[in-house]
Design a protein around this motif. Structure first.
Motif, mmCIF file in Angstrom:
data_model
loop_
_atom_site.group_PDB
_atom_site.id
_atom_site.type_symbol
_atom_site.label_atom_id
_atom_site.label_comp_id
_atom_site.label_asym_id
_atom_site.label_seq_id
_atom_site.Cartn_x
_atom_site.Cartn_y
_atom_site.Cartn_z
ATOM 1 N N LEU A 23 0.886 -1.273 0.304
ATOM 2 C CA LEU A 23 -0.240 0.240 -0.100
ATOM 3 C C LEU A 23 0.271 1.435 0.049
ATOM 4 O O LEU A 23 0.311 2.304 -0.143
ATOM 5 C CB LEU A 23 -0.713 0.042 0.979
ATOM 6 C CG LEU A 23 -1.951 -1.400 1.485
ATOM 7 C CD1 LEU A 23 -2.443 -1.248 2.866
ATOM 8 C CD2 LEU A 23 -2.890 -0.611 0.495
ATOM 9 N N THR A 24 2.227 1.111 -0.036
ATOM 10 C CA THR A 24 2.690 2.448 0.282
ATOM 11 C C THR A 24 4.331 2.184 -1.023
ATOM 12 O O THR A 24 4.314 0.877 -1.205
ATOM 13 C CB THR A 24 3.660 2.457 1.748
ATOM 14 O OG1 THR A 24 4.232 0.851 1.798
ATOM 15 C CG2 THR A 24 2.855 2.316 2.897
ATOM 16 N N HIS A 25 4.874 3.118 -0.724
ATOM 17 C CA HIS A 25 5.991 3.723 -2.436
ATOM 18 C C HIS A 25 6.887 3.079 -1.117
ATOM 19 O O HIS A 25 7.482 3.573 -0.568
ATOM 20 C CB HIS A 25 5.500 4.969 -2.527
ATOM 21 C CG HIS A 25 4.871 4.812 -3.816
ATOM 22 N ND1 HIS A 25 4.977 4.623 -4.956
ATOM 23 C CD2 HIS A 25 3.686 6.001 -3.896
ATOM 24 C CE1 HIS A 25 3.760 4.832 -6.003
ATOM 25 N NE2 HIS A 25 3.212 6.045 -4.724
ATOM 26 N N MET A 31 1.574 6.724 0.341
ATOM 27 C CA MET A 31 0.558 5.581 0.252
ATOM 28 C C MET A 31 0.435 5.740 -0.975
ATOM 29 O O MET A 31 0.874 7.178 -2.261
ATOM 30 C CB MET A 31 -0.471 6.333 1.120
ATOM 31 C CG MET A 31 -0.785 6.497 2.086
ATOM 32 S SD MET A 31 -0.319 5.204 3.021
ATOM 33 C CE MET A 31 -1.711 3.930 2.861
ATOM 34 N N ASP A 32 0.518 4.408 -1.143
ATOM 35 C CA ASP A 32 0.481 4.393 -2.872
ATOM 36 C C ASP A 32 -1.054 4.309 -3.303
ATOM 37 O O ASP A 32 -2.220 3.266 -3.640
ATOM 38 C CB ASP A 32 0.812 3.013 -4.067
ATOM 39 C CG ASP A 32 1.057 2.866 -5.074
ATOM 40 O OD1 ASP A 32 0.468 3.481 -5.506
ATOM 41 O OD2 ASP A 32 1.985 2.078 -5.299
ATOM 42 N N ILE A 61 -0.308 1.840 10.225
ATOM 43 C CA ILE A 61 1.261 2.383 11.153
ATOM 44 C C ILE A 61 2.314 3.261 10.591
ATOM 45 O O ILE A 61 2.432 4.191 10.262
ATOM 46 C CB ILE A 61 1.968 1.397 11.876
ATOM 47 C CG1 ILE A 61 0.442 1.069 13.485
ATOM 48 C CG2 ILE A 61 3.174 1.675 12.582
ATOM 49 C CD1 ILE A 61 1.746 -0.428 13.968
ATOM 50 N N ALA A 62 2.017 3.071 8.968
ATOM 51 C CA ALA A 62 2.884 3.960 8.151
ATOM 52 C C ALA A 62 2.098 4.675 7.708
ATOM 53 O O ALA A 62 3.126 6.320 7.425
ATOM 54 C CB ALA A 62 3.176 1.991 6.569
ATOM 55 N N LYS A 66 4.509 8.447 8.767
ATOM 56 C CA LYS A 66 4.249 9.279 7.838
ATOM 57 C C LYS A 66 3.761 10.928 8.080
ATOM 58 O O LYS A 66 4.123 11.773 7.691
ATOM 59 C CB LYS A 66 3.751 8.700 6.552
ATOM 60 C CG LYS A 66 4.596 9.874 5.478
ATOM 61 C CD LYS A 66 5.885 8.943 5.170
ATOM 62 C CE LYS A 66 6.789 9.676 4.417
ATOM 63 N NZ LYS A 66 8.401 9.626 4.478
ATOM 64 N N ALA A 67 2.984 10.843 8.746
ATOM 65 C CA ALA A 67 1.482 11.615 8.582
ATOM 66 C C ALA A 67 2.634 12.445 10.424
ATOM 67 O O ALA A 67 2.698 13.896 10.162
ATOM 68 C CB ALA A 67 0.290 11.287 9.348
ATOM 69 N N LEU A 68 2.777 12.199 11.252
ATOM 70 C CA LEU A 68 3.354 12.169 12.095
ATOM 71 C C LEU A 68 5.133 12.551 12.226
ATOM 72 O O LEU A 68 5.910 13.972 12.910
ATOM 73 C CB LEU A 68 3.206 11.454 13.468
ATOM 74 C CG LEU A 68 1.937 11.159 13.881
ATOM 75 C CD1 LEU A 68 1.968 10.092 14.568
ATOM 76 C CD2 LEU A 68 1.562 12.405 15.199
#
Ligand code: GLU
Length: 299
Positions: A23-25, A31-32, A61-62, A66-68
Motif C-alpha cells: 500500500l506504500t511506495h 501511500m500508493d 502505522i505506516a 508518515k503523517a507524524l
C-alpha cells in the motif's frame, strides 16, 4: 488448470488481505494511491458479482508514521522527551500513536474510493480479546454477518491503538485468517509483494522453486517459513503466512498467496486461474480457534 482451481469460481465469501508494503511506495513510505484505487475497484466489482467481500488492511502505522514525521510529536522527538521509559514501552507508545493517526487516514482514503464505486465501507477494529472472549467473539460474528447481509464491505485491522503485548495478534496475515475463520469464509486471499510460496527465499537462492499448490501443510513446510522476516514495512514474512494458512485450512477456508503488483490478480484467482500458491482447506472439527488465538506468541 487444476480441477481444484476451477472450484474457486464458486466461492461466495471472500476475505482479502493487503499488506503495508503493497500500500506504500518503497522509496518514500507514502501511500500508493494507484494501487489502492485498483484494489478498491477490483473489490467493488467482485462485490457487484454478488459475492461477500471483506478487506483486511494494514498500513495504519505506516500512514500515521508518515503523517507524524517531522512534527514535534514525531517518533524521534518523542523518544528524547521521555527518557525514563523502557525502549520497548516507548516503541509501543509510538506505534500506537502512529496507528491512531494512520487508521483514520487509511479509512478516509478507503471511504472515498469505495464511495466512488457506490459501495458502503464499514470499519471493524479487532484485538486478540475479540476472539478469545466468548461474548466478544459472538458479537463480532453477528456484526460481520449483519454488515454482509446489508451489503456493506467490512474493512478490518487490528486495534493497534489499544492492543498491548498481552492482547495483540501482531500481524495482519494471522488476523485475516482469524477473520476468515470467524465469518466462515470460503476463500482467503493474501496479497503480498511476493508471488507465493517457494522452496527457499527466491531473493537469495536462484534454485528456489515455486509451489503452486499445497495439499498438506506439513511440519516440514511450516519449518521452512521460520526465520523469514519479509519486507521491512509490514510485519509479515512467510512464517506468518504459513500460520495464516494453518488457521484458514483447518477452519475449512482455502487460501491463496498472490502478488499485489499483478494487476487484476483477484479476478484471475476468482476465475480459477492458476496464479499464486493455493493452500487447500482440510476442515478439522477439533480446531479450537479461541484457544489457538489465546496461545499466539506464547512460544
Ligand atoms: N496493524 C498494522 C497496521 O495497520 C499492520 C500489521 C501488519 O503489518 O501485519 O499498520
Amino acid at each position: 488448470m487444476s480441477s481444484y482451481r476451477e472450484q474457486i469460481k464458486d466461492k461466495k465469501r471472500i476475505v482479502v488481505k493487503i499488506g503495508s508494503s503493497s500500500l506504500t511506495h518503497s522509496d518514500t513510505g507514502e501511500m500508493d494511491y494507484i494501487r489502492m484505487e485498483k484494489l478498491v475497484r477490483e473489490l467493488s466489482d467482485i462485490h457487484n458479482q454478488g459475492k461477500d467481500v471483506i478487506l483486511v488492511t494494514s498500513g495504519a502505522i505506516a500512514a500515521g508514521r508518515k503523517a507524524l514525521q517531522g512534527s514535534r510529536q514525531g517518533e524521534g522527538s518523542r523518544q528524547r522527551e521521555d527518557p525514563g521509559r523502557s525502549g520497548q514501552a516507548e516503541a509501543m507508545a509510538v506505534k500506537q500513536a502512529c496507528s491512531a493517526v494512520g487508521q483514520a487516514r487509511l479509512m478516509m482514503i478507503y471511504q472515498k474510493l469505495f464511495a466512488e464505486y457506490n459501495q458502503v465501507a464499514a470499519q471493524i477494529l479487532m484485538t486478540k480479546n475479540t476472539i478469545v472472549d466468548n461474548l466478544n467473539r459472538y458479537n463480532a460474528h453477528n456484526t460481520f454477518q449483519e454488515l454482509l447481509r446489508l451489503g456493506a464491505i467490512p474493512i478490518v485491522n487490528e486495534n493497534d491503538t489499544v492492543a498491548t503485548y498481552e492482547i495483540e495478534i501482531g500481524d495482519n496475515d494471522t488476523l485475516s485468517a482469524i477473520v476468515a475463520a470467524l465469518v466462515e469464509a470460503d476463500l482467503l486471499i493474501l496479497l503480498s509483494d511476493i508471488d507465493g510460496l517457494y522452496t527457499d527465499d527466491p531473493r537469495k537462492n536462484k534454485e528456489a522453486r515455486f509451489i503452486e499448490q499445497v495439499d498438506d501443510l506439513t511440519e516440514e513446510l511450516m519449518d521452512m517459513g521460520k526465520g523469514s522476516t519479509g519486507s521491512s514495512v509490514g510485519t509479515g514474512g512467510m512464517n506468518t503466512k504459513l500460520v495464516a494458512a494453518r488457521i484458514a485450512t483447518r477452519s475449512n477456508v482455502d487460501m491463496v498467496i498472490a502478488n499485489s503488483r499483478d494487476t487484476g490478480v483477484l479476478h484471475r484467482i476468482l476465475e480459477g486461474e492458476n496464479t499464486g500458491t493455493l493452500f487447500v482447506a482440510h476442515a478439522d472439527d477439533g480446531f479450537d480457534l479461541p484457544g489457538f488465538v489465546e496461545n499466539l506468541h506464547r512460544g
